[in-house]
Design an enzyme around this catalytic site. Structure first.
Site, PDB file in Angstrom:
ATOM      1  N   GLY A 269     -70.438  -0.392 -51.197  1.00  0.00           N
ATOM      2  CA  GLY A 269     -69.183  -0.248 -50.467  1.00  0.00           C
ATOM      3  C   GLY A 269     -69.327   0.793 -49.375  1.00  0.00           C
ATOM      4  CB  CYS A 270     -66.781   2.827 -47.680  1.00  0.00           C
ATOM      5  SG  CYS A 270     -66.657   4.114 -46.436  1.00  0.00           S
ATOM      6  CG  PHE A 271     -71.783   5.112 -45.279  1.00  0.00           C
ATOM      7  CD1 PHE A 271     -70.622   5.550 -44.667  1.00  0.00           C
ATOM      8  CD2 PHE A 271     -72.768   4.567 -44.463  1.00  0.00           C
ATOM      9  CE1 PHE A 271     -70.440   5.468 -43.301  1.00  0.00           C
ATOM     10  CE2 PHE A 271     -72.605   4.484 -43.084  1.00  0.00           C
ATOM     11  CZ  PHE A 271     -71.432   4.934 -42.505  1.00  0.00           C
TER      12      PHE A 271
END
EC number: 1.8.4.11
Length: 175
Positions: free
Chosen positions: A11-13
């Site tokens: 997902g989003c880092f």
């Protein structure tokens, strides 16, 4: 000090970065792009989903302070590995659940961690294990984003719950 680096996407880092920074023994976290074909992609390019890259983190840790197994089990705690090409409202291959081993030893550790996760998560774990290609650090404003933007809406709504899950599950390894 023996350090190891794992490259992981879930997902989003920003979320992975924030959660890993809470663990003692983690010496560096670099938000990055990997797994794609475009050289030196920008955030805007990766967001299109056309480069093949995933938002990932390169997590460097001291194995004498935190075992590799804990780093990997935390990975499967901080994101939902049963969601294909997405994490919640973040949709696209750039948000896929993937592990990028640097060598055969890491591949084995990653396979074992994925197997452990499949025993815990209901549904099929869709985390891929992909060859580690070129890793491109994300732009500076993406590094340690949560610490720089703790009141930003996405951080409050998405990152904080993930960090809290890791803090609860791995309290003995908190900074």
């Amino acid at each position: 000090m023996t350090t190891t680096t794992f490259v992981l996407a879930g997902g989003c880092f920003w979320c992975l970065d924030a959660a890993y920074r809470a663990l003692k023994g983690v010496t560096e976290v670099v938000s990055c792009y990997t797994g794609g074909s475009a050289p030196h992609p920008s955030y805007e390019q990766v967001c299109t989903g056309t480069t093949g890259h995933a938002e990932a983190v390169a997590v460097t840790f001291d194995e004498s302070a935190i075992p590799a197994q804990v780093i990997l089990d935390a990975f499967f705690t901080m994101h939902d590995p049963t969601q294909l090409n997405r994490q919640g409202a973040d949709v696209g291959t750039q948000y896929r659940s993937a592990m990028f081993p640097a060598d055969d030893e890491q591949r084995k550790l990653f396979e074992e961690a994925r197997r452990r996760a499949s025993e815990i998560w209901p549904g099929e774990v869709v985390t891929t294990i992909e060859p580690l290609g070129e890793v491109y650090p994300a732009e500076e404003h993406h590094q340690d984003f949560f610490a720089k933007n703790p009141t930003q809406g996405y951080c409050l709504a998405v990152a904080v719950p993930k960090v809290n899950k890791v803090r609860a599950a791995f309290s003995e390894y908190l900074r």
